[in-house]
Design an enzyme around this catalytic site. Structure first.
Site, short mmCIF file in Angstrom:
data_model
loop_
_atom_site.label_atom_id
_atom_site.label_comp_id
_atom_site.label_asym_id
_atom_site.label_seq_id
_atom_site.Cartn_x
_atom_site.Cartn_y
_atom_site.Cartn_z
N HIS A 160 42.58 42.06 41.99
CA HIS A 160 41.96 41.26 43.32
C HIS A 160 41.51 42.37 44.16
O HIS A 160 40.88 42.16 45.38
CB HIS A 160 42.83 40.11 43.78
N ASP A 196 42.63 37.71 32.79
CA ASP A 196 43.60 37.01 33.69
C ASP A 196 42.75 35.63 34.08
O ASP A 196 41.46 35.48 33.89
CB ASP A 196 43.75 37.85 35.03
N HIS A 198 42.40 34.36 36.63
CA HIS A 198 41.65 34.41 38.07
C HIS A 198 40.52 35.57 38.04
O HIS A 198 40.99 36.48 37.58
CB HIS A 198 42.40 34.58 39.21
N ASP A 285 48.34 34.50 32.94
CA ASP A 285 48.36 33.32 33.73
C ASP A 285 47.43 32.32 33.02
O ASP A 285 47.25 30.85 33.65
CB ASP A 285 48.35 33.17 35.22
N1 LIG Z 1 47.76 32.88 46.13
C1 LIG Z 1 46.42 32.24 45.59
C2 LIG Z 1 46.66 32.51 44.18
C3 LIG Z 1 46.55 34.02 43.77
C4 LIG Z 1 46.21 34.40 42.48
C5 LIG Z 1 46.72 35.61 41.93
C6 LIG Z 1 46.54 35.87 40.37
O1 LIG Z 1 47.15 35.76 39.62
N2 LIG Z 1 45.52 36.45 40.33
O2 LIG Z 1 45.09 36.90 39.02
ZN LIG Z 2 45.64 35.49 37.75
#
Ligand SMILES: NCCCCCC(=O)NO
Ligand SMILES: [Zn+2]
Length: 343
Positions: A160, A196, A198, A285
């Site tokens: 991110h 991932d 996200h 995840d």
């Molecule tokens: N705090 C909100 C969710 C953050 C997702 C982090 C993650 O796993 N990114 O791949």
């Molecule tokens: Zn993630």
């Protein structure tokens, strides 16, 4: 398969994050890496090596100098003011504000260089993030020198983080740093695949106008899933990078058949790109039991993912990203790596 790991990650141990507006204990915790390390060693997958010190230069190839200077100094500046609690931003330069002038106020600086309030900065954050980048660079060097694959086992994660911003638990974009190291080592075409749950908004932002690094991401649809504001299928790159960015957003709750259809499309695109090396942002995840995600992969699917990636026949660097079902994260990561090794 070589695993590169540093215990310096333990210095990054935020206590709370703001998750959907509520202050909750951090999901991204040191135990995550401990469980992955134990599973990797239990599986006898290979040597575990400490990272070499690659300095700042390879990191400066991806991140802006003023951002790195901020990350390196922010905790000491906070301590000099008598601060001890974890640092979370509270104000951001959204539309109509200026972001070319760095405010003197420390909390304002946090907002200038971040996009969420879920990524606490602690005394050991910079050291941990730097060690994580060096893990990815050490893994990339091993692969560039002939290893078929290597695994960078580090936290905090990175996908991110953009050129000059942190968020989503990420501060330095380890996968992007590794991909750039392949380019700087002479690779004309590199593929970076983010599996991932996200969207890898930071990685996308970094390579969006480039054709040498093909970025692809399979993730929860940003209309309902974090990071919400990037990751749609119509984001295909810009300028010289047009056609070298591909997103596969899937509705939360999508079944594994749809997930693997997206993976197959992404793998075909990697082959068509003529990639000479592959970097995988390996978040697990996507696991059915993950507390903040909504896909349904389990052990067999993680093994199948590794096997499919092996079939690409590319020198490959795996970089750990997300995965918050702490008891299962190790087995899920090892399932991917074992699938790759056996593939
Ligand atoms: N705090 C909100 C969710 C953050 C997702 C982090 C993650 O796993 N990114 O791949
Ligand atoms: Zn993630």
């Amino acid at each position: 398969m070589l695993c590169v790991h540093s215990p310096l990650h333990r210095g990054h141990a935020g206590t709370h994050e703001i998750y959907r507006g509520e202050l909750v204990p951090c999901f991204e915790k040191p135990e995550r890496a401990d469980f992955v390390l134990q599973a990797f060693q239990r599986a006898g997958l290979g040597e575990v090596r400490a990272p070499d010190d690659h300095g700042l230069a390879p990191i400066e190839r991806i991140h802006a100098p003023r951002y790195l200077a901020f990350l390196a100094r922010v905790w000491d500046a906070w301590a000099a003011q008598g601060g001890t609690r974890d640092l979370l931003p509270a104000v951001w330069p959204t539309r109509g504000f200026r972001d070319d002038i760095e405010p003197d106020n420390l909390v304002a600086q946090l907002g200038l260089y971040s996009f969420d309030s879920g990524s606490p900065i602690t005394a050991g954050t910079w050291t941990a993030a730097l060690a994580g980048a060096h893990c990815a660079l050490t893994a990339q060097a091993a692969v560039a020198q002939g290893a078929r694959a290597a695994f960078s086992l580090a936290r905090p994660p990175g996908h991110h983080a953009g050129t000059d911003f942190y968020g989503g638990y990420c501060f330095l974009n380890h996968a992007a740093i590794a991909a750039q190291a392949f380019v700087d080592g002479g690779a004309a075409r590199v593929a970076l695949l983010d599996v991932d749950y996200h969207h890898g908004n930071g990685t996308q932002q970094i390579f969006y106008d480039r054709s040498d690094v093909l970025f692809q991401s399979i993730h929860g649809d940003p209309r309902t899933e974090y990071p919400f504001y990037l990751g749609h299928a119509d984001e295909t790159g810009a300028g010289a990078g047009l056609g070298f960015n591909a997103n596969y957003p899937l509705p939360a709750g999508s079944d594994n058949t749809r997930w693997f259809e997206a993976l197959e499309a992404a793998c075909r695109r990697i082959t068509a790109h003529g990639a000479e090396a592959l970097v995988v942002s390996l978040g697990v995840d996507t696991f059915e039991g993950d507390p903040i995600s909504r896909f349904h992969l389990r052990g067999p699917e993680f093994t199948r993912l590794g096997t499919r990636l092996a079939a690409l026949g590319l020198p490959t660097v795996f970089v750990l990203e997300g995965g918050y079902a702490v008891a299962e994260i190790g087995d899920n990561v090892v399932s991917v790596l074992q699938g790759f090794e056996g593939g």
